[in-house]
Design an enzyme around this catalytic site. Structure first.
Site, PDB file in Angstrom:
ATOM      1  N   HIS A   1       0.804  -1.229   0.000  1.00 18.06           N
ATOM      2  CA  HIS A   1       0.000   0.000   0.000  1.00 18.06           C
ATOM      3  C   HIS A   1       0.835   1.277   0.000  1.00 18.06           C
ATOM      4  CE1 HIS A   1       0.135   0.074   4.560  1.00 18.06           C
ATOM      5  NE2 HIS A   1       0.179   1.347   4.300  1.00 18.06           N
TER       6      HIS A   1
ATOM      7  N   ASP B   1      -0.581  -7.446   1.422  1.00 18.66           N
ATOM      8  CA  ASP B   1       0.003  -6.098   1.473  1.00 18.66           C
ATOM      9  C   ASP B   1       1.531  -6.194   1.606  1.00 18.66           C
ATOM     10  OD1 ASP B   1       0.348  -3.400   1.681  1.00 18.66           O
ATOM     11  OD2 ASP B   1      -0.529  -3.202   3.697  1.00 18.66           O
TER      12      ASP B   1
ATOM     13  N   SER C   1       4.183   1.903   8.305  1.00 20.49           N
ATOM     14  CA  SER C   1       3.829   0.879   7.325  1.00 20.49           C
ATOM     15  C   SER C   1       5.021   0.403   6.515  1.00 20.49           C
ATOM     16  CB  SER C   1       2.801   1.429   6.344  1.00 20.49           C
ATOM     17  OG  SER C   1       1.546   1.371   6.930  1.00 20.49           O
ATOM     18  N   GLY C   2       5.040  -0.889   6.251  1.00 18.03           N
ATOM     19  CA  GLY C   2       6.112  -1.470   5.462  1.00 18.03           C
ATOM     20  C   GLY C   2       7.324  -1.826   6.302  1.00 18.03           C
TER      21      GLY C   2
HETATM   22  N1  ARG Z   1      -1.253   1.935   7.394  1.00 17.31           N
HETATM   23  C1  ARG Z   1      -0.413   2.725   8.202  1.00 17.31           C
HETATM   24  C2  ARG Z   1       0.682   3.364   7.355  1.00 17.31           C
HETATM   25  O1  ARG Z   1       0.475   3.563   6.197  1.00 17.31           O
HETATM   26  C3  ARG Z   1       0.155   2.006   9.374  1.00 17.31           C
HETATM   27  C4  ARG Z   1      -0.817   1.143  10.024  1.00 17.31           C
HETATM   28  C5  ARG Z   1      -0.354   0.584  11.275  1.00 17.31           C
HETATM   29  N2  ARG Z   1      -1.328   0.932  12.241  1.00 17.31           N
HETATM   30  C6  ARG Z   1      -1.423   0.433  13.440  1.00 17.31           C
HETATM   31  N3  ARG Z   1      -2.315   0.863  14.245  1.00 17.31           N
HETATM   32  N4  ARG Z   1      -0.570  -0.492  13.821  1.00 17.31           N
HETATM   33  O2  ARG Z   1       1.726   3.759   7.846  1.00 17.31           O
END
Ligand code: ARG
Length: 430
Positions: free
Chosen positions: A239, A284, A380-381
């Site tokens: 993503h 993902d 993320s990632g």
């Molecule tokens: N999707 C988020 C990003 O793009 C991070 C998600 C992680 N969230 C969480 N509550 N652990 O960085």
């Protein structure tokens, strides 16, 4: 003016000094002063020498090998992340640390590791790496003591393994060579620092503590985390490429400060999982191929990838790291943050009050049901890592999603790396 002054001075000298110089002995106080001075200099010199040679310790590194007999040949011993390699290495490492800790040089002992196993007929050659501290004057003495302790250790055979004491080799290596060995292996840290063993609810990381952590930047700005898995490849979340998947828009950097970028690298190719669909959480995962190899150093090197069969049991401690927001819609840190988490069983994570069935088998929940400590936007990632029983770090998860950050019953959800192990291999050959 000057000449007159000289004349006057000459007169004074003539008056006070007899014409013939008789050798008069120096006054007592002056002799005492000289003796005192000489003794002081001598004392300081000896003191410094003693301090330098006997008191002050230096760190010495050694590499060596020995033979383990009667091991049925199995190619897996060679593979650094295989259960076979880890099992035998752990036995040998325990044997070594027990031997050194029970010896009379236990205070000089710092660390011992098995770095490689090389199968040979029905035997395995174990390559070892040792770290000791000793005063300079004791350098040779220390090496022969180490050899002796290892020799005695290899003579004693435990229930499962027989070792050959005559096969022992040991040599001193430089600090640079020693660190290079560790930095080419996965999931290890070159420095065994006490400051190490200790996002939202996290704390700042030490330099070199999470050397596989990378910052994926979009147009020069931190956008996602990523993990270095070889000299050329990183894994991250699919993503992260929602806006554009043109490699030219992305760069990768390392270290603990997100800016200015440290060890900046360019991206050659972005490989997104073919069954990932934007807006969905499934699959993902993505691979980043760099234009050039990363040269490994103490603070930049790769994490271990778990085998597909490896199990990360619920309750086990893991660590998530990243430069993501410190709270939902909150500020972003400059220094890399780390947060200790616990693995949460999928059925608990799928409970009605939690994610109500949204968590799939290829995902892994980690955090706390009571909330507070969690990954957040911008993480993320990035890596969720698990230390094995030898303190070697494995990539267990990839930061993927969660409802806001640190909310009760809404822990972070990660891509389960074991589920994608063969996909990663198919894209990278690793
Ligand atoms: N999707 C988020 C990003 O793009 C991070 C998600 C992680 N969230 C969480 N509550 N652990 O960085």
């Amino acid at each position: 003016m000057l000449a007159r002054w000289y004349d006057q001075l000459a007169g004074v000298v003539r008056q006070t000094r007899p014409v013939t110089f008789s050798r008069r002995s120096l006054p007592l106080w002056m002799i005492a002063l000289i003796v005192f001075g000489v003794l002081t200099i001598l004392g300081i010199t000896i003191g410094l020498l003693v301090h330098f040679l006997v008191v002050e310790s230096r760190i010495y590194y050694y590499s060596g090998s020995f033979k383990v007999l009667n091991i049925t040949y199995n190619k897996n011993y060679e593979k650094e992340t295989s259960p076979e390699n880890n099992h035998l290495s752990k036995i040998l490492e325990t044997k070594m640390s027990d031997a050194f800790e029970a010896s009379n040089i236990y205070r000089q002992y710092i660390n011992s590791q098995v770095i490689k196993l090389v199968p040979e007929n029905n035997n395995v050659i174990a390559h070892i790496w040792l770290m000791f501290k000793a005063p300079r004057a004791m350098k040779r003495n220390t090496k022969s003591k180490i050899e002796n302790i290892l020799y005695q250790m290899l003579r004693k055979n435990s229930d499962f393994i027989t070792t050959d004491p005559k096969s022992l080799t040991l040599m001193e290596i430089s600090k640079v060579a020693a660190e290079k060995i560790i930095n080419t292996l996965c999931g290890r840290r070159a420095r065994t620092s006490a400051t190490y063993d200790k996002v939202k609810g996290g704390s700042s990381a030490q330099e070199g503590e999470w050397p596989w952590q990378a910052s994926l930047k979009k147009n020069g700005k931190h956008y996602c985390g990523a993990s270095l898995i070889s000299e050329r490849y990183l894994v991250t979340a699919a993503h992260c490429f929602k806006m554009t998947k043109n490699p030219k828009n992305y760069t990768v950097s390392f270290g603990t400060r997100v800016s200015p970028p440290y060890m900046l690298h360019y991206v050659q190719e972005i490989i997104i999982h073919e069954n990932y669909f934007y807006g969905k959480h499934r699959n993902d995962i993505a691979i980043i191929k760099l234009t050039e190899k990363v040269s490994f150093k103490n603070d930049v090197h790769r994490v271990c990838l778990p085998e597909a069969t490896q199990i990360f049991p619920p309750g086990d401690g893991v660590v998530v790291t990243g430069w993501g927001a410190l709270s939902y819609n909150g500020e972003y840190p400059v220094l890399l943050q780390k947060a200790p988490l616990g693995i949460i069983a999928t059925n608990i994570c799928n409970a009605k009050e939690a994610y109500n069935g949204l968590v799939e088998d290829e995902m892994l929940c980690a955090g706390y049901l009571e909330g507070n400590i969690d990954a957040c936007q911008g993480d993320s990632g990035g890596p969720l890592v698990h230390p094995n029983n030898r303190n070697i770090w494995y990539l267990a998860g990839i930061v993927s999603w969660g409802l806001e950050c640190g909310k009760p019953n809404k822990p972070g959800v990660y891509m389960r790396v074991t589920s994608y192990r063969s996909w990663i291999a198919s894209k990278t050959g690793i």
